[in-house]
Motif scaffolding. Structure first.
Motif, short mmCIF file in Angstrom:
data_model
loop_
_atom_site.label_atom_id
_atom_site.label_comp_id
_atom_site.label_asym_id
_atom_site.label_seq_id
_atom_site.Cartn_x
_atom_site.Cartn_y
_atom_site.Cartn_z
N LYS A 183 -33.38 -41.83 -14.36
CA LYS A 183 -32.94 -42.57 -15.54
C LYS A 183 -34.18 -43.11 -16.23
CE LYS A 183 -29.90 -45.96 -17.52
NZ LYS A 183 -30.92 -46.23 -18.57
N PRO A 184 -34.52 -42.57 -17.41
CA PRO A 184 -35.72 -43.03 -18.11
C PRO A 184 -35.60 -44.50 -18.51
CG PRO A 184 -34.99 -40.91 -18.97
CD PRO A 184 -33.89 -41.43 -18.10
N PRO A 185 -36.73 -45.17 -18.77
CA PRO A 185 -36.70 -46.58 -19.17
C PRO A 185 -36.01 -46.78 -20.51
CG PRO A 185 -38.93 -45.88 -18.54
CD PRO A 185 -38.10 -44.65 -18.65
N LYS A 186 -35.60 -48.01 -20.78
CA LYS A 186 -34.96 -48.36 -22.04
C LYS A 186 -35.88 -48.09 -23.21
CE LYS A 186 -32.82 -52.23 -24.51
NZ LYS A 186 -32.46 -53.68 -24.44
N PHE A 187 -37.15 -48.46 -23.08
CA PHE A 187 -38.17 -48.14 -24.07
C PHE A 187 -39.10 -47.12 -23.43
CE2 PHE A 187 -37.18 -52.73 -24.52
CZ PHE A 187 -36.49 -52.67 -25.72
N GLY A 188 -39.26 -45.98 -24.06
CA GLY A 188 -40.02 -44.90 -23.46
C GLY A 188 -39.10 -43.83 -22.91
N THR A 189 -37.98 -43.63 -23.59
CA THR A 189 -36.98 -42.64 -23.16
C THR A 189 -37.22 -41.29 -23.80
OG1 THR A 189 -35.35 -44.41 -23.00
CG2 THR A 189 -34.50 -42.17 -23.02
N LEU A 190 -37.51 -41.32 -25.09
CA LEU A 190 -37.61 -40.07 -25.85
C LEU A 190 -38.77 -39.20 -25.37
CD1 LEU A 190 -35.90 -38.93 -28.15
CD2 LEU A 190 -37.57 -39.85 -29.78
N LEU A 191 -39.79 -39.80 -24.80
CA LEU A 191 -40.96 -39.03 -24.37
C LEU A 191 -40.63 -38.06 -23.24
CD1 LEU A 191 -42.37 -40.21 -21.47
CD2 LEU A 191 -42.58 -42.20 -22.94
N TYR A 192 -39.47 -38.24 -22.59
CA TYR A 192 -39.07 -37.31 -21.52
C TYR A 192 -38.43 -36.04 -22.08
CZ TYR A 192 -40.28 -40.39 -17.75
OH TYR A 192 -41.00 -41.15 -16.87
N TYR A 193 -38.04 -36.09 -23.34
CA TYR A 193 -37.39 -34.91 -23.92
C TYR A 193 -38.28 -33.66 -23.86
CZ TYR A 193 -35.06 -31.89 -27.32
OH TYR A 193 -34.45 -30.83 -27.94
N PRO A 194 -39.57 -33.76 -24.20
CA PRO A 194 -40.42 -32.55 -24.12
C PRO A 194 -40.62 -32.04 -22.70
CG PRO A 194 -41.45 -34.24 -25.51
CD PRO A 194 -40.30 -34.89 -24.80
N MET A 195 -40.25 -32.82 -21.69
CA MET A 195 -40.45 -32.41 -20.29
C MET A 195 -39.22 -31.73 -19.70
SD MET A 195 -42.33 -35.71 -18.63
CE MET A 195 -43.13 -36.95 -19.65
N LEU A 196 -38.08 -31.81 -20.38
CA LEU A 196 -36.83 -31.35 -19.77
C LEU A 196 -36.87 -29.87 -19.39
CD1 LEU A 196 -34.04 -33.22 -21.78
CD2 LEU A 196 -35.05 -33.80 -19.57
N GLU A 197 -37.43 -29.03 -20.25
CA GLU A 197 -37.50 -27.61 -19.95
C GLU A 197 -38.40 -27.35 -18.75
OE1 GLU A 197 -37.33 -23.58 -19.63
OE2 GLU A 197 -35.93 -24.97 -20.58
N ALA A 198 -39.49 -28.13 -18.65
CA ALA A 198 -40.38 -27.97 -17.49
C ALA A 198 -39.66 -28.36 -16.20
CB ALA A 198 -41.64 -28.81 -17.67
N PHE A 199 -38.90 -29.45 -16.23
CA PHE A 199 -38.10 -29.84 -15.06
C PHE A 199 -37.10 -28.74 -14.72
CE2 PHE A 199 -38.96 -34.51 -16.01
CZ PHE A 199 -39.64 -34.73 -14.82
N ARG A 200 -36.46 -28.19 -15.75
CA ARG A 200 -35.41 -27.20 -15.52
C ARG A 200 -35.96 -25.92 -14.90
NH1 ARG A 200 -33.58 -22.63 -16.79
NH2 ARG A 200 -35.38 -22.23 -18.13
N SER A 201 -37.09 -25.44 -15.43
CA SER A 201 -37.59 -24.14 -15.00
C SER A 201 -38.47 -24.20 -13.76
CB SER A 201 -38.37 -23.49 -16.15
OG SER A 201 -39.46 -24.30 -16.55
N ALA A 202 -39.09 -25.36 -13.50
CA ALA A 202 -40.03 -25.43 -12.36
C ALA A 202 -39.34 -25.72 -11.04
CB ALA A 202 -41.09 -26.50 -12.64
N PHE A 203 -38.15 -26.32 -11.08
CA PHE A 203 -37.47 -26.73 -9.85
C PHE A 203 -36.11 -26.04 -9.72
CE2 PHE A 203 -40.24 -30.27 -11.07
CZ PHE A 203 -40.98 -30.42 -9.90
#
Length: 542
Positions: free
Chosen positions: A212-232
């Motif tokens: 669960k990303p932080p309340k402030f600093g949430t959107l910065l995880y969006y560019p990582m989602l594909e990396a999470f999806r494909s690497a694991f």
């Protein structure tokens, strides 16, 4: 022009933002990572607003809209949890039974992919939480170094365990095994780095994660989602969005969370641990509140003390758990220290996060300015004063740092963690009074000592190390280097984090044992030679 007007004038027109720092278009996230899939979200969303305001054509200020994120509910939380449960499969899943080398390979692939997104992620850190551009870059780069150091530490740990021990007629091999499903909750002040200091060791040790990303600093995880999806593998990491006050206790109450990894407040941690129906099954890895003090002795080098206390109290606007949040200065040098310190505070550059040399930037939480003002006014009502000119002035999300003196028991600033650019200073005559402050505090993370008498420093260190987990001599409180233990006593932490310690925090020692007989030796030898077990093996990871 008064200080408030000066602060207002610091907010720029949109056209004044450097081209390479601009947000070209709002980033509207409409995907959730669940069970290895990026699922489209068609429900409620929340706008993500920057702490930065820009000046409109009519002269009015307006917060910059960065985009929006999903606001999911219990149904989506259940789906993410079910995916994690299935991926772990009571320890039989592909991820927890995978070899250490293979898990390392997945983390390395993830790292390679997010490195390609560095500029986008850094820009989002800067705009979402108002962190200066160099500090945002440092947060990203430090995270990458942390991941690499974690990989190296795990290789050494696993290689050290890649042998059998024979003791009193028993053959044993001892390795570390995962704990299960980890709920990972990071803080807004270091939304990438501190989140990853729990996320990466949890993953690499074979646990599956709900993030669960932080309340402030949430959107910065969006560019990582594909990396999470494909690497694991599917279900190894799943994202949870929405109201944390509703969803996190709900997830804990399921009883299916094995590890709570939280960087936040002790109050929240207490509530979440109580929400778990079987607390004995819960491992908590917690980085919590702190009210770190600096003790400035009569023989301290004042230039050094001022320099370190400025960095310690005002780096990223004082929004660090390791920040110096109380300065205790000996009465004989208080006047000289306050004069130099206040001058140094007012010499700091206040402005927008992309400006060169900026130290004080807009605060991400709009309520923080109100709270800090309350703290300052409370202290003033009880006899304290703001020492530095313009201290405590507010314009939208810009808060001019305030040096408040003399702060005493009964004032909010004396005990409460202000977590912002207000620096309380209290005088002391007897060193026992300074020690009593640390002893009577609810928190026990760190303390800084400034002085030059080796006998006095030695006498103070011995009792202080039994109250806090790090005593800094003639330097500010801080977390790094990451290979050093990061811990706290009292209400400041549970468990120890560092590259070395985190691997152990998110795992448990497990053992395979057999009698020292010829039959057992042949059996174990056959298993090793077959390479069919990822636990019983003598492989060495280079």
């Amino acid at each position: 022009m008064n200080t408030i007007e000066q602060l207002h004038a610091l907010f720029p027109a949109e056209s004044a933002v450097p081209a390479d720092c601009q947000i070209l278009a709002p980033l509207h996230q409409r995907t959730l990572l669940v069970n290895g899939q990026l699922k489209m979200w068609h429900g409620e969303t929340r706008a993500v607003l920057s702490p930065v305001y820009t000046r409109q054509d009519n002269g009015e200020l307006a917060r910059v809209e960065l985009g929006s994120i999903p606001v999911t509910g219990k149904e989506e939380a259940d789906e993410a949890l079910a995916a994690a449960v299935a991926a772990y499969d009571n320890g039989r899943g592909a991820w927890p039974t995978m070899s250490v080398a293979e898990r390392i390979g997945c983390v390395e692939e993830f790292t390679r992919q997010i490195l390609a997104k560095r500029r986008e992620i850094v820009n989002l850190i800067m705009w979402e939480i108002g962190k200066s551009l160099p500090d945002s870059e440092k947060e990203f780069d430090r995270t990458i170094v942390y991941i690499k150091d974690t990989i190296d530490a795990l290789k050494k740990l696993d290689n050290d365990n890649s042998r059998f021990q024979i003791v009193d007629g028993t053959i044993g091999q001892i390795r570390r095994s995962p704990l299960g499903i980890t709920l990972c909750l990071g803080p807004y002040n270091y939304p990438m780095n501190e989140t990853f200091t729990t996320l990466i060791p949890a993953l690499i040790m074979g646990n599956v994660v709900l993030l669960k990303p932080p309340k402030f600093g949430t959107l910065l995880y969006y560019p990582m989602l594909e990396a999470f999806r494909s690497a694991f593998p599917a279900g190894v990491i799943n994202t949870v969005y929405g109201k944390g006050s509703e969803l996190v206790p709900y997830l804990m109450n399921s009883g299916k969370i094995n590890v709570l990894a939280l960087i936040g407040s002790s109050r929240v941690a207490d509530q979440l641990k109580k929400a778990h129906p079987k607390s004995n099954r819960l491992r908590a890895v917690l980085g919590l509140d702190a009210k770190n003090a600096a003790i400035i002795l009569p023989d301290a080098d004042l230039d050094l003390a001022v320099k370190e206390c400025i960095a310690g109290s005002l780096s990223f606007n004082g929004q660090r758990c390791t920040a110096i949040k109380m300065i205790l200065v000996h009465q004989s040098i208080a006047e000289a220290f306050l004069r130099r310190f206040s001058e140094a505070v007012n010499a700091l550059k206040v402005g927008m996060p992309w400006e060169k040399g900026v130290m004080v930037t807009p605060l991400p939480d709009q309520e923080k300015c109100r709270y800090l003002t309350e703290c300052v006014e409370d202290a003033k009502a009880q006899g304290a004063r703001v020492i530095n000119e313009g201290g405590g002035s507010v314009a939208e999300t810009l808060f001019h740092p305030a040096v408040v003196f003399p702060v005493k028991e009964g004032m909010k600033l004396y005990r409460e963690e202000q977590f912002g650019p207000v620096i309380p200073v209290a005088p002391f005559e007897d060193i026992e009074d300074a020690l009593d402050y640390v002893i009577s505090s609810d928190y026990g993370q760190q303390v800084s000592l400034f002085g030059s008498n080796p006998h006095q420093i030695a006498e103070l260190v011995d009792p202080l190390v039994n109250q806090v987990c790090r005593v800094n001599i003639n330097c500010q409180c801080q977390r790094g280097p990451d290979v050093f233990p990061f811990a706290g006593r009292k209400d400041s932490a549970e468990g120890t984090l560092s590259v070395h310690d985190a691997l152990r925090a998110f795992s448990i020692r497990s053992m395979v044992a057999a009698k020292e007989t010829e039959a057992s030796k042949k059996l174990l030898d056959a298993i090793v030679l077959s390479n069919e077990s990822n636990f019983i093996n003598t492989r060495f990871i280079l």
